[in-house]
Scaffold this active site. Structure first.
Site, PDB file in Angstrom:
ATOM      1  N   LYS A 193       0.843  -1.205   0.000  1.00 32.11           N
ATOM      2  CA  LYS A 193       0.000   0.000   0.000  1.00 32.11           C
ATOM      3  C   LYS A 193       0.878   1.255   0.000  1.00 32.11           C
ATOM      4  CE  LYS A 193      -0.424   0.150   5.039  1.00 32.11           C
ATOM      5  NZ  LYS A 193      -0.763  -0.925   5.975  1.00 32.11           N
ATOM      6  N   TYR A 244      17.858  30.071  10.157  1.00 32.63           N
ATOM      7  CA  TYR A 244      16.759  30.873  10.692  1.00 32.63           C
ATOM      8  C   TYR A 244      16.686  30.786  12.203  1.00 32.63           C
ATOM      9  CZ  TYR A 244      14.775  31.212   5.974  1.00 32.63           C
ATOM     10  OH  TYR A 244      14.564  31.472   4.652  1.00 32.63           O
ATOM     11  N   MET A 258      13.640  25.217   3.785  1.00 36.60           N
ATOM     12  CA  MET A 258      12.724  24.630   2.803  1.00 36.60           C
ATOM     13  C   MET A 258      13.439  23.661   1.858  1.00 36.60           C
ATOM     14  SD  MET A 258       9.977  26.606   0.379  1.00 36.60           S
ATOM     15  CE  MET A 258       9.171  27.466   1.722  1.00 36.60           C
TER      16      MET A 258
HETATM   17  C1  LIG Z   1      -0.208  -1.980   6.561  1.00 33.12           C
HETATM   18  C2  LIG Z   1      -0.912  -3.215   6.964  1.00 33.12           C
HETATM   19  C3  LIG Z   1      -0.219  -4.414   7.160  1.00 33.12           C
HETATM   20  C4  LIG Z   1       1.287  -4.516   7.169  1.00 33.12           C
HETATM   21  O1  LIG Z   1       1.775  -4.113   8.428  1.00 33.12           O
HETATM   22  P1  LIG Z   1       3.359  -4.042   8.707  1.00 33.12           P
HETATM   23  O2  LIG Z   1       3.441  -3.641  10.134  1.00 33.12           O
HETATM   24  O3  LIG Z   1       3.885  -2.983   7.801  1.00 33.12           O
HETATM   25  O4  LIG Z   1       3.920  -5.379   8.418  1.00 33.12           O
HETATM   26  C5  LIG Z   1      -0.964  -5.559   7.402  1.00 33.12           C
HETATM   27  N1  LIG Z   1      -2.312  -5.505   7.469  1.00 33.12           N
HETATM   28  C6  LIG Z   1      -3.003  -4.368   7.297  1.00 33.12           C
HETATM   29  C7  LIG Z   1      -4.499  -4.388   7.404  1.00 33.12           C
HETATM   30  C8  LIG Z   1      -2.332  -3.185   7.058  1.00 33.12           C
HETATM   31  O5  LIG Z   1      -3.019  -2.047   6.909  1.00 33.12           O
END
Ligand SMILES: *Cc1c(COP(=O)(O)O)cnc(C)c1O
Length: 374
Positions: free
Chosen positions: A36, A267, A315
């Site tokens: 993801k 800054y 920045m």
């Molecule tokens: C992101 C996610 C994972 C993976 O988790 P990690 O800690 O990165 O291994 C597994 N299941 C769901 C539902 C997630 O959203």
């Protein structure tokens, strides 16, 4: 996706990702590749192909758009959409692309059910249960209603069941993992008694590496694939020792100059030189996703050695102390993450200076343009 104007170079080592997948497969089996958010910033399509070459045959993405992009890239494996549909076009896209959505509430189930009925579609889903995360998922109390609702929706076919652990990386919360596991088991038993046959998954990376007894039929590995040690800084740290960070982030030095004792830099004059120093001005700043929280609080790796950040991150520029690093000059490379030799910066270190977790570091720096080592 890109931010900044290409001052940062993000280099992703796909060999490291393949190595990390093999490490997860030693403890788990049927490990889904969680890719993801553009594979945690590492690149959705490139990472999916690297994992496929190691035998991964199920991928989990976040949004429907990511799932569609992965399918359109030519991926023929199972694709799970962790968020599930939010509207009718989402449902259509899922059906057309043979994507298995997580479905975690009645609103979502009914939406999908009505689209399936109206368009005469068959849609496979993964039932999502809440066992202690309290984010998405049906509760145990809703299970009887869920089972009867599913009977009314023959076009919706549950093929997987899942739940997500809240504390699997934390030694002081082992009991919570056990509670979640017990709840999930009892949900699975009820499903089975009702004749609903599913492929269950519960473990994330930390679950796979530490709690193999909760492996069920499948696991969902994410952060470990990218070489983030889910146990960094805990007594379980050694369990992630063989994971190799895949992302390195570097940029160039725009200026090297003296900073005399008593002079301030950047800054707000938040840093005052206590002695005569040499500083390098590095082309990276918060516009590149390099957090301003690193002001006076973090390091870079230059010529294999560590250089402290001086004053505020700007920045597109950040000052570092190179007084003790010989021969640093205009145009030299500075690593924000990774680097050569003993001075290489680990994801866990950078995340700690940044005040966050490796997941966020990868996602944010990964918005910059990337190149790959196959
Ligand atoms: C992101 C996610 C994972 C993976 O988790 P990690 O800690 O990165 O291994 C597994 N299941 C769901 C539902 C997630 O959203």
């Amino acid at each position: 996706m890109a931010i900044g104007y290409n001052t940062l170079e993000v280099e992703v080592d796909l060999g490291a990702i393949r190595n990390n997948y093999r490490v997860l497969c030693e403890k788990g089996y049927n490990v889904y590749g969680v890719i993801k958010a553009d594979a945690y910033g590492h690149g959705l399509i490139k990472v999916s192909r690297a994992l496929e070459s190691e035998g991964a045959d199920t991928f989990a993405v976040g949004t429907v758009a990511e799932a569609v992009e992965l399918r359109a890239s030519g991926c023929t494996k199972r694709i799970i959409d962790l968020l599930g549909p939010l509207d009718e076009p989402d449902c259509m896209a899922l059906a057309e692309n043979r994507i298995i959505p997580f479905v975690g509430c009645f609103d979502q189930l009914n939406l999908l059910g009505s689209v399936a009925r109206n368009h005469k579609l068959e849609i496979e889903i993964s039932l999502k249960f809440d066992t202690g995360m309290a984010r998405l998922g049906f509760s145990s109390e809703e299970l009887p209603d869920l089972i009867s609702r599913l009977e009314e929706l023959p076009q919706i076919r549950p093929v997987m069941a899942s739940s997500h652990l809240a504390t699997s990386d934390d030694p002081s919360y082992e009991g919570y993992v056990e509670e979640q596991t017990a709840k999930f088991k009892s949900i699975l038993d009820t499903l089975e008694l009702s004749g609903i046959s599913v492929e269950p998954s519960l473990a994330n990376s930390a679950g796979i590496l530490k709690h193999d007894k909760i492996n069920f039929c499948a696991q969902r590995g994410g952060i470990a694939l990218y070489g983030g040690n889910p146990f960094g800084g805990t007594e379980w740290e050694a369990l992630g020792a063989r994971l190799k960070p895949a992302m390195q982030v570097s940029t160039k030095i725009a200026s090297v100059h003296k900073l005399n004792k008593g002079q301030t830099i950047s800054y707000g004059c938040t840093y005052t030189a206590e002695k005569d120093m040499t500083v390098a001005i590095v082309c990276a700043g918060y516009a590149d996703g390099y957090s301003r929280h690193l002001s006076n609080n973090g390091q870079m790796c230059i010529n294999g050695q560590r250089a402290n950040i001086l004053g505020r991150v700007c920045m597109q520029l950040t000052a570092v102390d190179v007084s003790n690093i010989p021969d640093v000059k205009f145009g030299d490379v500075a690593y924000l993450l990774g680097g050569e030799g003993g001075g290489a910066i680990s994801p866990e270190e950078l995340a700690a200076w940044w005040g966050t977790i490796t997941y966020e570091v990868f996602c944010i720096l990964g918005l910059n343009p990337k190149s790959y080592i196959e």
